[in-house]
Design a protein around this motif. Structure first.
Motif, PDB file in Angstrom:
ATOM      1  N   GLU A 177       0.805  -1.214   0.000  1.00  0.00           N
ATOM      2  CA  GLU A 177       0.000   0.000   0.000  1.00  0.00           C
ATOM      3  C   GLU A 177       0.840   1.267   0.000  1.00  0.00           C
ATOM      4  O   GLU A 177       0.337   2.350  -0.311  1.00  0.00           O
ATOM      5  N   SER A 178       2.117   1.137   0.348  1.00  0.00           N
ATOM      6  CA  SER A 178       2.959   2.332   0.417  1.00  0.00           C
ATOM      7  C   SER A 178       4.069   2.320  -0.638  1.00  0.00           C
ATOM      8  O   SER A 178       5.014   3.090  -0.555  1.00  0.00           O
ATOM      9  N   ASP A 238      -4.625  12.992 -14.464  1.00  0.00           N
ATOM     10  CA  ASP A 238      -4.921  13.988 -13.438  1.00  0.00           C
ATOM     11  C   ASP A 238      -5.237  13.390 -12.063  1.00  0.00           C
ATOM     12  O   ASP A 238      -5.174  14.093 -11.065  1.00  0.00           O
ATOM     13  N   GLN A 239      -5.593  12.104 -12.016  1.00  0.00           N
ATOM     14  CA  GLN A 239      -5.950  11.526 -10.720  1.00  0.00           C
ATOM     15  C   GLN A 239      -4.703  11.289  -9.889  1.00  0.00           C
ATOM     16  O   GLN A 239      -3.660  10.882 -10.415  1.00  0.00           O
ATOM     17  N   PRO A 240      -4.792  11.556  -8.578  1.00  0.00           N
ATOM     18  CA  PRO A 240      -3.619  11.373  -7.704  1.00  0.00           C
ATOM     19  C   PRO A 240      -3.324   9.904  -7.461  1.00  0.00           C
ATOM     20  O   PRO A 240      -4.193   9.036  -7.619  1.00  0.00           O
ATOM     21  N   ILE A 241      -2.090   9.627  -7.074  1.00  0.00           N
ATOM     22  CA  ILE A 241      -1.692   8.290  -6.626  1.00  0.00           C
ATOM     23  C   ILE A 241      -1.841   8.257  -5.116  1.00  0.00           C
ATOM     24  O   ILE A 241      -1.350   9.141  -4.412  1.00  0.00           O
ATOM     25  N   GLN A 242      -2.505   7.252  -4.602  1.00  0.00           N
ATOM     26  CA  GLN A 242      -2.726   7.159  -3.158  1.00  0.00           C
ATOM     27  C   GLN A 242      -1.834   6.086  -2.543  1.00  0.00           C
ATOM     28  O   GLN A 242      -1.711   4.982  -3.080  1.00  0.00           O
ATOM     29  N   THR A 286      -3.895   7.983   4.613  1.00  0.00           N
ATOM     30  CA  THR A 286      -3.798   8.024   3.154  1.00  0.00           C
ATOM     31  C   THR A 286      -3.143   9.324   2.705  1.00  0.00           C
ATOM     32  O   THR A 286      -3.523  10.407   3.157  1.00  0.00           O
ATOM     33  N   TYR A 287      -2.162   9.196   1.821  1.00  0.00           N
ATOM     34  CA  TYR A 287      -1.463  10.352   1.267  1.00  0.00           C
ATOM     35  C   TYR A 287      -1.663  10.360  -0.247  1.00  0.00           C
ATOM     36  O   TYR A 287      -1.586   9.314  -0.897  1.00  0.00           O
ATOM     37  N   ASP A 288      -1.903  11.559  -0.796  1.00  0.00           N
ATOM     38  CA  ASP A 288      -2.073  11.708  -2.240  1.00  0.00           C
ATOM     39  C   ASP A 288      -0.819  12.319  -2.855  1.00  0.00           C
ATOM     40  O   ASP A 288      -0.271  13.295  -2.319  1.00  0.00           O
ATOM     41  N   PHE A 289      -0.393  11.757  -3.969  1.00  0.00           N
ATOM     42  CA  PHE A 289       0.759  12.283  -4.704  1.00  0.00           C
ATOM     43  C   PHE A 289       0.379  12.469  -6.168  1.00  0.00           C
ATOM     44  O   PHE A 289      -0.338  11.634  -6.737  1.00  0.00           O
ATOM     45  N   LYS A 290       0.889  13.526  -6.774  1.00  0.00           N
ATOM     46  CA  LYS A 290       0.763  13.668  -8.215  1.00  0.00           C
ATOM     47  C   LYS A 290       1.817  12.781  -8.876  1.00  0.00           C
ATOM     48  O   LYS A 290       2.947  12.674  -8.369  1.00  0.00           O
TER      49      LYS A 290
END
Length: 558
Positions: A79-80, A92-96, A103-107
């Protein structure tokens, strides 16, 4: 300490093949007049992977782990861990990622930047400690798939800036052209060369015209390109995973769904994700083994430990693997699965050959007129690829002195030399546009301005639209300028609409300040400019005496 004999104010340049599965970096050695690949953490081929964990000393801070350690950590911390980020670049959707239930969102471009930054630091350390070279890598040539969209290219360039490379010293070059430079080093005669580039996430076919000029450096002209951004080694891995999953379902009586995290089947989500990563890794290894042997054995003991111990052991022949049809939706979107459902390895390789056919047709060549086929990318090593190439071209593919996995990066390093010191001898590469570019006009029609396969001069390509745009209502003072890229395989000249499949909206602006006038009296001209990095700028200008202008630098929109 030594130097690379460069003008110091320019810094050093790094050739980077940033791949879906692996990344390779190379540098031009001015003492030897050749290139070498830099090992990152002791490996010439560096996994494009990153894993996040909490900093034990600073609350809320995340630490990053890269490369082989991250790839192996994915088994325990799926998951990480982020793999295959290149396939997400431009979306455009973030990577979680989930770390300790947060939960962290990354571009995607930010993840790419982190990997590039790590590689840059390691490359600097290597040339200082092992080569005794002074200076830092402030510039780079990053290769991109020939079929990549304008948005993907801009995201890659942005990621390089965030990674610490100087904006004016970041250059993008097409992967097949970079690979061809490796071939051009030994060229002794004029030839038509097909670069067959089957990487982890994309496929590109590129036809090159190579002129071997006596007592001069060879000239490489890109004749045509054709590709598929949704076809790569990852898809071949999933076919192997599909076979493993068949065995799993038979073993468990279809009572456990590894890919449905909402189903209560006695298996925790953590166990399912760990099983998925292990299946991916053994599938990749088994695929590679079947390029060397006619059969291989897969053992997952155990694959799951709950609700009971589940072991998987099966022997897979090359023939069975190459003919197996995709059945199951695995770790992918429904849209991506539908593009692969029912296809086998042989079918997917045939799809690459359809791209090759499109490339040949655009260049006006028959297979018999191609002198060499140059294989690039790890997936090109599979036997089915070599068999289908042999059947189509009636010749063996060119046997490179270096690994297909290293050729793109080393070609990028030659590009570095050509950019920094153009007076130094080296292959000359003449770039061309890949996709048609144009505007949305009345009726949602697509007006093409830049054609595919147009030569890009050193100073860039500048084309004015054949038609002027007219105001379509009385007294309007603004006009929308909406830019599209046609990435479809249909290259025929016909009436097209921006709603068709393959049309990608790059961006839009509004030309403001047009003088009020009756419908149709005010006119606007539009100029498209494409530079050697294949990046686009659009200029729209009112043609009235009080004309106004708007400049749309597409790379600044995303």
């Amino acid at each position: 300490m030594g130097t690379l004999k460069l003008e110091f104010e320019k810094g050093l340049f790094l050739g980077i093949d940033f791949g879906t599965t692996n990344t390779v970096v190379s540098v031009y050695d001015y003492d030897a007049g050749s290139v070498y690949t830099i090992p990152i953490d002791g490996q010439l081929i560096f996994p494009t992977a990153v894993q996040f964990e909490m900093d034990m000393e600073v609350p809320g801070k995340l630490n990053s782990i890269f490369g082989i350690q991250a790839k192996e950590s994915a088994i325990i911390y799926p998951e990480s861990t982020i793999l295959s980020v290149k396939r997400l670049l431009g979306k455009d959707q973030p990577i979680q990622v989930v770390i300790e239930e947060t939960t962290y969102d990354f571009k995607p471009e930010d993840i790419v930047a982190q990997i590039l930054s790590f590689i840059k630091i390691k490359a600097n350390d290597y040339i200082h400690e092992e080569k005794h070279v002074s200076g830092e890598f402030s510039g780079c040539v990053i290769t991109v798939p020939a079929n990549s969209t304008d948005k993907q290219k801009n995201k890659m360039r942005y990621a390089a800036m965030i990674a610490g490379f100087m904006e004016e010293s970041i250059f993008l070059r097409l992967e097949p052209a970079a690979a061809a430079i490796s071939y051009a080093q030994i060229a002794t005669k004029n030839s038509h060369v097909l670069v067959y580039d089957f990487g982890g996430g994309t496929f590109d076919a590129c036809l090159l015209n190579l002129k071997a000029i006596q007592d001069e450096e060879p000239e490489i002209s890109i004749t045509s390109t054709h590709g598929d951004n949704h076809l790569g080694g990852d898809d071949l891995d999933r076919l192997m995973m599909d076979m493993v999953y068949d065995a799993f379902l038979e073993t468990t009586g279809h009572n456990i769904d590894l890919f449905d995290l909402s189903k209560d089947d006695g298996v925790s989500n953590q166990q399912k994700k760990m099983a998925l990563v292990r299946m991916k890794q053994v599938a990749n290894h088994a695929k590679e083994q079947l390029s060397k042997t006619t059969s291989t054995k897969i053992v997952l003991a155990p694959l799951l430990q709950e609700p009971e111990m589940i072991n998987i052991s099966l022997e897979i022949s090359r023939e069975a693997y190459y003919n197996h049809k995709r059945k199951h939706m695995l770790d992918e979107s429904l849209e991506d699965f539908k593009q692969m459902q029912g296809f086998s390895v042989k079918d997917l390789v045939a799809r690459t050959m359809a791209c090759v056919d499109g490339c040949l047709e655009a260049a006006g060549l028959m297979p018999s007129e191609v002198d060499e086929v140059f294989l690039v990318g790890g997936s090109s090593a599979i036997v089915e690829v070599i068999d289908q190439i042999r059947n189509k071209f009636e010749k063996e593919p060119y046997k490179a002195m270096i690994s297909p996995a290293l050729s793109i990066s080393q070609g990028a390093a030659y590009y570095c030399n050509m950019i920094m010191l153009p007076s130094i001898k080296g292959p000359k590469v003449f770039e061309k546009t890949v996709h048609p570019l144009g505007l949305e006009i009345a009726g949602r029609r697509f007006m093409e301005i830049i054609e595919a396969n147009m030569p890009i001069p050193e100073e860039g390509l500048e084309i004015e639209g054949d038609e002027l745009l007219y105001t379509n209502h009385d007294d309007i003072t603004g006009m929308a300028i909406v830019v599209y890229e046609d990435t479809s395989v249909d290259s025929g000249k016909r009436l097209k609409f921006v709603t068709e499949k393959g049309m990608k909206r790059l961006g839009a602006t509004t030309l403001k300040g047009i003088p009020k006038a009756p419908k149709g009296e005010e006119k606007v001209k539009v100029v498209f400019k494409v530079n050697r990095n294949h990046l686009l700028t659009v200029v729209a200008t009112s043609t009235s005496t009080t004309g106004v202008e708007t400049i749309l630098a597409v790379d600044q929109l995303y």
